[in-house]
Design an enzyme around this catalytic site. Sequence first.
Site, PDB file in Angstrom:
ATOM      1  N   GLY A  71       4.483 -19.672   1.998  1.00  0.00           N
ATOM      2  CA  GLY A  71       5.359 -18.609   1.652  1.00  0.00           C
ATOM      3  C   GLY A  71       5.176 -17.356   1.584  1.00  0.00           C
ATOM      4  O   GLY A  71       6.110 -16.582   0.996  1.00  0.00           O
ATOM      5  N   HIS A 130      -0.667 -10.610  -4.159  1.00  0.00           N
ATOM      6  CA  HIS A 130       0.298 -10.250  -5.443  1.00  0.00           C
ATOM      7  C   HIS A 130       0.587 -11.454  -6.183  1.00  0.00           C
ATOM      8  O   HIS A 130       0.728 -12.550  -5.748  1.00  0.00           O
ATOM      9  CB  HIS A 130       1.536  -9.521  -5.055  1.00  0.00           C
ATOM     10  CG  HIS A 130       2.237 -10.205  -3.863  1.00  0.00           C
ATOM     11  ND1 HIS A 130       2.039 -10.334  -2.699  1.00  0.00           N
ATOM     12  CD2 HIS A 130       3.293 -11.057  -4.029  1.00  0.00           C
ATOM     13  CE1 HIS A 130       2.701 -11.125  -1.922  1.00  0.00           C
ATOM     14  NE2 HIS A 130       3.632 -11.708  -2.511  1.00  0.00           N
ATOM     15  N   ASN A 164       1.530 -16.928  -3.584  1.00  0.00           N
ATOM     16  CA  ASN A 164       1.992 -17.633  -2.326  1.00  0.00           C
ATOM     17  C   ASN A 164       0.788 -16.927  -1.453  1.00  0.00           C
ATOM     18  O   ASN A 164       0.472 -15.734  -1.444  1.00  0.00           O
ATOM     19  CB  ASN A 164       3.341 -17.038  -1.864  1.00  0.00           C
ATOM     20  CG  ASN A 164       4.481 -17.607  -2.616  1.00  0.00           C
ATOM     21  OD1 ASN A 164       4.289 -18.634  -3.089  1.00  0.00           O
ATOM     22  ND2 ASN A 164       5.428 -16.801  -2.832  1.00  0.00           N
ATOM     23  N   ASP A 173      10.193  -6.934  -8.704  1.00  0.00           N
ATOM     24  CA  ASP A 173      10.554  -7.453  -7.529  1.00  0.00           C
ATOM     25  C   ASP A 173      12.011  -6.900  -7.213  1.00  0.00           C
ATOM     26  O   ASP A 173      13.020  -6.809  -7.796  1.00  0.00           O
ATOM     27  CB  ASP A 173      10.836  -8.859  -7.389  1.00  0.00           C
ATOM     28  CG  ASP A 173      10.613  -9.522  -5.976  1.00  0.00           C
ATOM     29  OD1 ASP A 173       9.476 -10.142  -5.633  1.00  0.00           O
ATOM     30  OD2 ASP A 173      11.536  -9.428  -5.473  1.00  0.00           O
ATOM     31  N   CYS A 187       0.626  -1.163   0.111  1.00  0.00           N
ATOM     32  CA  CYS A 187      -0.015   0.122   0.208  1.00  0.00           C
ATOM     33  C   CYS A 187       0.962   1.135   0.090  1.00  0.00           C
ATOM     34  O   CYS A 187       0.440   2.199  -0.687  1.00  0.00           O
ATOM     35  CB  CYS A 187      -0.880  -0.210   1.237  1.00  0.00           C
ATOM     36  SG  CYS A 187      -2.278  -0.971   1.071  1.00  0.00           S
TER      37      CYS A 187
HETATM   38  P1  5GP Z   1       6.035 -13.201  -1.033  1.00  0.00           P
HETATM   39  O1  5GP Z   1       7.011 -14.243  -0.415  1.00  0.00           O
HETATM   40  O2  5GP Z   1       4.834 -12.452  -0.030  1.00  0.00           O
HETATM   41  O3  5GP Z   1       4.898 -14.103  -2.027  1.00  0.00           O
HETATM   42  O4  5GP Z   1       6.401 -12.042  -2.108  1.00  0.00           O
HETATM   43  C1  5GP Z   1       6.864 -10.792  -1.812  1.00  0.00           C
HETATM   44  C2  5GP Z   1       7.728 -10.466  -2.765  1.00  0.00           C
HETATM   45  O5  5GP Z   1       8.221  -9.043  -2.406  1.00  0.00           O
HETATM   46  C3  5GP Z   1       9.429 -10.987  -2.603  1.00  0.00           C
HETATM   47  O6  5GP Z   1       9.663 -11.681  -3.734  1.00  0.00           O
HETATM   48  C4  5GP Z   1      10.375  -9.924  -2.229  1.00  0.00           C
HETATM   49  O7  5GP Z   1      11.587  -9.873  -2.690  1.00  0.00           O
HETATM   50  C5  5GP Z   1       9.486  -8.719  -2.696  1.00  0.00           C
HETATM   51  N1  5GP Z   1       9.655  -7.427  -1.962  1.00  0.00           N
HETATM   52  C6  5GP Z   1       9.850  -7.239  -0.225  1.00  0.00           C
HETATM   53  N2  5GP Z   1      10.005  -5.970  -0.340  1.00  0.00           N
HETATM   54  C7  5GP Z   1      10.022  -5.424  -1.291  1.00  0.00           C
HETATM   55  C8  5GP Z   1      10.149  -3.793  -1.801  1.00  0.00           C
HETATM   56  O8  5GP Z   1      10.276  -3.175  -0.933  1.00  0.00           O
HETATM   57  N3  5GP Z   1      10.041  -3.579  -2.903  1.00  0.00           N
HETATM   58  C9  5GP Z   1       9.783  -4.333  -3.845  1.00  0.00           C
HETATM   59  N4  5GP Z   1       9.917  -4.031  -5.286  1.00  0.00           N
HETATM   60  N5  5GP Z   1       9.707  -5.852  -3.946  1.00  0.00           N
HETATM   61  C10 5GP Z   1       9.726  -6.214  -2.635  1.00  0.00           C
HETATM   62 ZN    ZN Z   2      -1.687  -3.370   1.337  1.00  0.00          ZN
END
Ligand code: 5GP
Ligand code: ZN
Length: 112
Positions: free
Chosen positions: A91, A98, A85, A30, A7
């Site tokens: 995970g 997302h 995920n 990412d 957000c």
């Molecule tokens: P999840 O594990 O929740 O499916 O994926 C979260 C993703 O967000 C991870 O691949 C991580 O690298 C990415 N991520 C975490 N913090 C940030 C951020 O501040 N900026 C961006 N662009 N990606 C992020």
């Molecule tokens: Zn949010």
Amino acid sequence: MSNCLFCNIIAGDIPASKVYEDDKILAFRDINPKAEVHILVIPKKHIISLADLDEQDDAISAYLLGKLADIAREQGLQGFRTIFNTGKEGGQEVFHLHAHILGGASLAGIGF
Ligand code: 5GP
Ligand code: ZN
């Protein structure tokens, strides 16, 4: 939600490398790419995960799904992998729904 990382990215309070944006969704790179191309696509509405969708989210869910291939194509991908995920055990680390779009040469031949 002010304490939600994604957000805050939507609000522009945290910078991100945006690749697509409209009034309903945002796509950005990412920060820790797991493939040559690694894009996250999020609804602008704060929805926690796939497990938290309700009927009033049908339209935004369908819209986001429908945009994934367009966003991937704009990144030069003919094919791509999509991951949602869901929940800690799935995970998920950021609790704003997302889709991960993963693609590029490094994915070729790597299957589940
Ligand atoms: P999840 O594990 O929740 O499916 O994926 C979260 C993703 O967000 C991870 O691949 C991580 O690298 C990415 N991520 C975490 N913090 C940030 C951020 O501040 N900026 C961006 N662009 N990606 C992020
Ligand atoms: Zn949010």
